[in-house]
Design an enzyme around this catalytic site. Structure first.
Site, mmCIF file in Angstrom:
data_model
loop_
_atom_site.group_PDB
_atom_site.id
_atom_site.type_symbol
_atom_site.label_atom_id
_atom_site.label_comp_id
_atom_site.label_asym_id
_atom_site.label_seq_id
_atom_site.Cartn_x
_atom_site.Cartn_y
_atom_site.Cartn_z
ATOM 1 N NE ARG A 6 -2.482 -1.112 3.439
ATOM 2 C CZ ARG A 6 -3.009 -1.958 4.314
ATOM 3 N NH1 ARG A 6 -4.106 -2.587 4.033
ATOM 4 N NH2 ARG A 6 -2.430 -2.143 5.468
ATOM 5 C CG ASP A 7 3.329 4.620 1.398
ATOM 6 O OD1 ASP A 7 3.040 5.248 0.354
ATOM 7 O OD2 ASP A 7 3.892 5.150 2.352
#
Length: 152
Positions: A6-7
Site C-alpha cells: 500500500r505504500d
C-alpha cells in the site's frame, strides 16, 4: 496468501550491503477511521503520486502500479513527486511514453549514468514499467510476470 504493501515508493526501498533491495515501512500505509462523523469513513493513507488510479481498491495490482512508478524513477533519475514536465498536464508516464516513441533513449535515461548502462536493459525496464502503470488494473502484469520480463 496475498500481501499488499500500500505504500511502495522509492524512499521505502532500501539496499543492503550487497545492493539487494528491501521493502520497508509496512506500517505507514494504514486504514484511517474518521470517528468525527455519524458514519465511519475509511480512507487509505499512502503517497499520492505512487497510488494506482483505482485508489481505494487495494490489490496486488495496485502494488504493481507503484512498482512501475519506482522503476520509472530509477531509469529516468526523475523523482515523481518533483517531476515538473515542460508540457502542461503531462505526467511522468506520458513523458516516458512520448520520449520512447520520438527520441533517443539517452534523453530518457538518468544523465548521471553517463554511458554506464545497458541500453537494452534500460529500454526493457521502461517498457515493463509502462505495462505496470497501465490505468486499468486487469491490464497490469502480475509481479511474477514482471520479474520474468525484467530478467529477459
Amino acid at each position: 496468501m496475498m500481501i499488499v504493501h500500500r505504500d511502495i515508493k522509492s524512499s521505502n526501498v532500501l539496499l543492503d550491503g550487497n545492493f539487494t533491495p528491501k521493502i520497508s515501512d509496512f506500517g505507514l500505509a494504514k486504514l484511517i477511521h474518521d470517528h468525527g462523523h455519524a458514519d465511519t469513513h475509511t480512507q487509505i493513507a499512502g503517497t499520492i503520486c505512487y497510488i494506482a488510479p483505482e485508489y481505494g481498491r487495494l490489490s496486488p495490482k495496485a502494488d504493481v502500479y507503484s512498482f512501475g512508478i519506482v522503476a520509472l524513477e530509477i531509469v529516468t533519475g526523475k523523482r515523481v513527486p518533483n517531476f515538473i514536465p515542460k508540457e502542461d498536464g503531462v505526467y511522468v508516464t506520458d513523458w516516458v511514453n512520448r520520449r520512447l516513441k520520438e527520441t533517443n533513449l539517452s534523453e530518457i535515461v538518468d544523465p548521471g549514468l553517463g554511458s554506464e548502462y545497458s541500453s537494452q536493459e534500460a529500454y526493457r525496464t521502461l517498457k515493463v514499467a509502462l505495462k505496470c502503470v497501465h490505468r486499468l488494473p486487469h491490464r497490469r502484469p502480475k509481479m511474477s510476470t514482471v520479474k520474468e520480463m525484467l530478467e529477459g
